[in-house]
Design a protein around this motif. Sequence first.
Motif, short mmCIF file in Angstrom:
data_model
loop_
_atom_site.label_atom_id
_atom_site.label_comp_id
_atom_site.label_asym_id
_atom_site.label_seq_id
_atom_site.Cartn_x
_atom_site.Cartn_y
_atom_site.Cartn_z
N THR A 2 9.02 -8.37 6.91
CA THR A 2 10.17 -8.30 6.02
C THR A 2 11.00 -7.13 6.70
O THR A 2 10.62 -6.25 7.65
CB THR A 2 9.73 -7.46 4.68
OG1 THR A 2 8.83 -8.32 4.41
CG2 THR A 2 11.01 -7.40 3.86
N THR A 6 15.54 -0.90 2.87
CA THR A 6 14.71 -0.26 1.81
C THR A 6 15.44 0.09 0.84
O THR A 6 16.84 0.10 0.61
CB THR A 6 14.09 0.98 2.51
OG1 THR A 6 15.29 1.73 2.86
CG2 THR A 6 13.23 0.66 3.85
N HIS A 282 -4.31 -1.45 1.87
CA HIS A 282 -3.76 -2.70 1.18
C HIS A 282 -2.78 -1.99 0.25
O HIS A 282 -1.71 -2.57 -0.14
CB HIS A 282 -4.73 -3.57 0.35
CG HIS A 282 -5.20 -4.43 0.98
ND1 HIS A 282 -6.46 -4.35 2.18
CD2 HIS A 282 -5.12 -5.82 1.32
CE1 HIS A 282 -6.45 -5.70 2.77
NE2 HIS A 282 -5.75 -6.47 2.30
N ILE A 285 0.16 -1.84 2.38
CA ILE A 285 0.88 -3.00 2.69
C ILE A 285 1.62 -3.29 1.28
O ILE A 285 2.91 -3.72 1.49
CB ILE A 285 -0.10 -4.09 3.01
CG1 ILE A 285 -1.01 -4.04 4.14
CG2 ILE A 285 0.41 -5.43 2.72
CD1 ILE A 285 -2.27 -5.23 4.21
N LYS A 286 1.12 -3.04 0.30
CA LYS A 286 1.78 -3.30 -0.93
C LYS A 286 3.09 -2.52 -1.07
O LYS A 286 4.11 -3.03 -1.38
CB LYS A 286 1.09 -3.04 -2.16
CG LYS A 286 1.73 -3.49 -3.38
CD LYS A 286 0.67 -3.37 -4.87
CE LYS A 286 1.30 -3.72 -5.90
NZ LYS A 286 0.44 -3.58 -7.30
N ALA A 288 4.81 -1.08 1.40
CA ALA A 288 5.83 -1.93 2.42
C ALA A 288 6.46 -2.91 1.81
O ALA A 288 7.78 -2.97 1.78
CB ALA A 288 5.06 -2.08 3.56
N GLN A 289 5.60 -3.77 1.15
CA GLN A 289 6.31 -5.00 0.66
C GLN A 289 7.40 -4.78 -0.54
O GLN A 289 8.60 -5.30 -0.57
CB GLN A 289 5.20 -5.97 0.10
CG GLN A 289 4.38 -6.58 1.07
CD GLN A 289 3.03 -7.37 0.52
OE1 GLN A 289 2.69 -6.89 -0.53
NE2 GLN A 289 2.57 -8.07 1.39
N GLU A 290 6.95 -3.87 -1.43
CA GLU A 290 7.93 -3.21 -2.61
C GLU A 290 9.08 -2.52 -2.14
O GLU A 290 10.11 -2.69 -2.74
CB GLU A 290 7.26 -2.25 -3.33
CG GLU A 290 5.97 -3.05 -4.01
CD GLU A 290 4.91 -1.92 -5.12
OE1 GLU A 290 5.47 -0.90 -4.86
OE2 GLU A 290 4.30 -2.58 -5.81
N GLY A 292 10.53 -3.13 0.83
CA GLY A 292 11.28 -3.93 1.86
C GLY A 292 11.25 -3.27 3.33
O GLY A 292 12.37 -3.39 4.13
N HIS A 295 7.39 -4.39 8.50
CA HIS A 295 5.90 -3.90 8.77
C HIS A 295 5.13 -5.15 9.45
O HIS A 295 5.38 -6.31 9.34
CB HIS A 295 5.14 -3.51 7.75
CG HIS A 295 4.98 -4.60 6.58
ND1 HIS A 295 6.13 -4.99 5.67
CD2 HIS A 295 3.99 -5.27 6.16
CE1 HIS A 295 5.46 -5.84 4.92
NE2 HIS A 295 4.15 -6.03 5.08
N ARG A 297 0.87 -6.36 10.22
CA ARG A 297 -0.76 -5.96 10.44
C ARG A 297 -1.00 -6.11 11.52
O ARG A 297 -0.75 -6.95 12.24
CB ARG A 297 -1.40 -6.77 9.23
CG ARG A 297 -0.78 -6.82 7.77
CD ARG A 297 -1.56 -7.53 6.97
NE ARG A 297 -1.15 -7.75 5.71
CZ ARG A 297 -1.84 -8.43 4.61
NH1 ARG A 297 -3.10 -8.74 4.64
NH2 ARG A 297 -1.30 -8.49 3.29
#
Length: 404
Positions: A2, A6, A282, A285-286, A288-290, A292, A295, A297
Motif C-alpha cells: 500500500t 497515512t 499480524h 500488519i493490520k 499498516a493496512q489501517e 495506509g 509495507h 512482508r
Amino acid sequence: MTRNPTHRLPALDEAYLEETLLQLLAIPSPVGLTDAVVRYTAGKLEALGIPYEITRRGAIRATLKGRESRPARAIVAHLDTLGAMVRELKDNGRVGIVPIGSWSSRFAEGGRLTLFTDGQQLRGTCLPLKTSGHAFGDAIDSQPNSWDHVEVRLDAPSAGRSELQALGVNVGDWIAFDPQPEVQPGGYINARYLDDKAAVAVLLTVCKAVKDHGIALPVDVHPLFTITEEVGSGSSAALHGDIAEMVSLDIAIAAPGQNTDERAVTICLQDMAGPFDYHLSHKLIKLAQEHGIAHRRDVFRFYRSDSAAAVEAGNDIRTALLGFGADASHAQERTHFDSLRALGQLCVGYMASDPVAARDRRSMGSLEGFTKQLNPEEMQVPATPLPDPETFLDADGSVPAEST
C-alpha cells in the motif's frame, strides 16, 4: 504494498530525523567502543524530557508512561556497529586486522578509518596487500579476498614494527571505518552503518512525536538502545518482567529473492532464529493496512536481531521485527526517507494501540483470555463448487465400472 497517504497519525519531524541520523553516523561506535554514542543518545532523551536508565555497560532503557504499567512493551534499536581490531603489528610498518561483527573484507578495502590507541587517534586506510598495479601488475586482481589479505596503512611515519610501537599501536586496538554519509535530494541515503543508526534516529524521532503531540499510550513503552547486537547478545540485558511485547527495529534486506522494498517498512515474519510471534506480527500488519502505510512482508534466511537475543536469554515475551528497506547490508548501505518515514509511522501507530492480549500482564495464567491464531468460524473460506455429477457418468447414464 500500500502507498496511500497515512491518516490519523501525526507527521514526524523529518528535519530532526535527518539531523539525528547524521550526528549518530559521525560518532564511531564499533562493538565495545560505544560510550560516546550512549552519551549522545542519553542527551537526546534528556532533551525530550524522557527518563531513562543505563546498564553497567551502556544499554539504555527509557520509559514513556502509559495509562497502565502492564503489559509493557519495548521497542529496540542498536547503537553498536561493525568495525575492526588490530591483530598484528607487521614488519612493514602496517597493521593486520580482524573484523568486529560479521562483514566481508571486500567492503573494507579502500575504506578510510580511525585507529584508537590508548592515548591518541590515528587516521589510516585499509588496503589489499597488493594495491598498486604499477608495482604488482595483474596480481592486484588475482589475490584472494579475506581479512588475511588486507592491512591498515597509517598516516604516520611507520616503516616497521618499532615505529608502530612508538606510536602507541597495540594488538587489540579498536578501528572504526568512516561512515561516508550522503543524502540525496530525491530522498536516498547512502552510508556505512545505517544498520542500525537509521533505526535509532527513527526511534528517537518517534519518541519526539509522542511527546510533541501528547499521544496517549495505553501501556508503558520502553525505548531500548542496545550496544552488542552485531555480536549476538544485544537485548539480552535491559529488559524486565513487565515487558510482554518487544519490537526490534533494524535493517531489512532488499535483494533478489527478497520481498523488501527500499521505500517501505518491512514486517519480517521469520529470521534464522525462527518465526516471530504470530499475533504481534499480524497486529503490525493490520496497523499498516489501517493507516495506509507502505509495507512489505518478508523472511530472512541469514539474519538475526535483538529479538533473538532477548528470547535466548530466557525472556518469555512476544517478539516482532520491523525493518527499514535497504540495499547492500553490512557494506555501503542505501535506504530512502520513504522507508524511514513508514517505519516511524508504524511505530507511532503501534505505541498508541492496545496490547496484543490483556492476559499478558501476567507471566502465567489460565486458558482464559489465551489467544487464538486461526479461528475457522471467523475466516472467509472460498467456496469450492461441486463438480457436475453428469461428468462422472458414461454416455448411457451408467456409473463407470472403475468408480464403483
